[in-house]
Design a protein around this motif. Sequence first.
Motif, mmCIF file in Angstrom:
data_model
loop_
_atom_site.group_PDB
_atom_site.id
_atom_site.type_symbol
_atom_site.label_atom_id
_atom_site.label_comp_id
_atom_site.label_asym_id
_atom_site.label_seq_id
_atom_site.Cartn_x
_atom_site.Cartn_y
_atom_site.Cartn_z
ATOM 1 N N GLY A 177 0.796 -1.219 0.000
ATOM 2 C CA GLY A 177 0.000 0.000 0.000
ATOM 3 C C GLY A 177 0.830 1.271 0.000
ATOM 4 O O GLY A 177 0.506 2.231 -0.706
ATOM 5 N N ALA A 178 1.916 1.298 0.779
ATOM 6 C CA ALA A 178 2.747 2.497 0.850
ATOM 7 C C ALA A 178 3.430 2.766 -0.483
ATOM 8 O O ALA A 178 3.498 3.916 -0.946
ATOM 9 N N GLU A 179 3.946 1.704 -1.142
ATOM 10 C CA GLU A 179 4.600 1.889 -2.438
ATOM 11 C C GLU A 179 3.589 2.320 -3.499
ATOM 12 O O GLU A 179 3.896 3.162 -4.352
ATOM 13 N N ARG A 188 -6.725 13.888 -10.766
ATOM 14 C CA ARG A 188 -7.675 13.239 -9.867
ATOM 15 C C ARG A 188 -7.964 11.806 -10.291
ATOM 16 O O ARG A 188 -8.157 10.929 -9.445
ATOM 17 N N ILE A 189 -7.983 11.557 -11.594
ATOM 18 C CA ILE A 189 -8.200 10.188 -12.079
ATOM 19 C C ILE A 189 -7.208 9.230 -11.438
ATOM 20 O O ILE A 189 -7.558 8.125 -11.002
ATOM 21 N N TRP A 190 -5.957 9.664 -11.355
ATOM 22 C CA TRP A 190 -4.909 8.786 -10.821
ATOM 23 C C TRP A 190 -4.852 8.824 -9.301
ATOM 24 O O TRP A 190 -4.583 7.796 -8.661
ATOM 25 N N LEU A 191 -5.111 9.974 -8.704
ATOM 26 C CA LEU A 191 -5.068 10.049 -7.243
ATOM 27 C C LEU A 191 -6.161 9.220 -6.593
ATOM 28 O O LEU A 191 -6.035 8.827 -5.424
ATOM 29 N N ASP A 192 -7.229 8.925 -7.318
ATOM 30 C CA ASP A 192 -8.321 8.143 -6.761
ATOM 31 C C ASP A 192 -8.151 6.645 -6.940
ATOM 32 O O ASP A 192 -9.030 5.870 -6.560
ATOM 33 N N LEU A 193 -7.021 6.219 -7.520
ATOM 34 C CA LEU A 193 -6.767 4.783 -7.599
ATOM 35 C C LEU A 193 -6.652 4.197 -6.196
ATOM 36 O O LEU A 193 -6.042 4.796 -5.311
ATOM 37 N N PRO A 194 -7.207 3.004 -5.954
ATOM 38 C CA PRO A 194 -7.090 2.389 -4.631
ATOM 39 C C PRO A 194 -5.658 1.978 -4.342
ATOM 40 O O PRO A 194 -4.924 1.557 -5.230
#
Length: 221
Positions: free
Chosen positions: A81-83, A205-211
């Motif tokens: 998750g951190a990576e 935002r498209i990429w920042l919202d990736l899980p």
Amino acid sequence: MPVPSSPLPPRPLLRDEVRHRLRDAIVDGTLAPGEQLRDGELATWLGVSRTPVREALLDLARSGLVQTLPGRSTVVAPVDGAELSDARAVVAAMHRLAVSEAIPLLTDEDLGRMRQANDAFIAAHEAGDTDAAAAADHAFHAVTVERAGNVAVRTVLALYSPVLERAERLRFASHDAALSASRHADLIRLCEERDVHAAASVAERIWLDLPTDPNPTQETA
């Protein structure tokens, strides 16, 4: 003997071909997290010598898809998750920059390619074809990256995007794919309007919202 003046037909370096094959096998789950990677076995599978396999594994280690454990055992890296969070921030910033630089240069043909890619993405999601959805999403974002022509952006994305592709597949297999398609449409509209600031923000935002949760709770229909 002098170097021939006529160039050979362009083709990818063998190491790059091997790296792409191994990267794809890791991203699509053929090679699962924690699985040991023996260069001899991989060389036999791919029909190449061990040298390009070893070089490809070094490249994939720099991307965070492969790791070497004590005792020099090489394995597929776990989904960390951190990576993922670190890579997500970098990739989002690169796509924001690419869109900002691309918008003044986008042609009607470019916008048409983005629409076609988004249509293909929606069709793939409705058909439950995660591989096709991932390919269409890549084609969609590649338009602005290519049009921007920023070599540094392409280099950084090549390094860090593969880490996110496993997370993308989780999203494309979920109900969040509908949100991706909607944001794609928003981005196309803003690019067409030449609204650099708003389009760049949507792209980011498209990429920042990736899980980034490596063990997400699965939704039920």
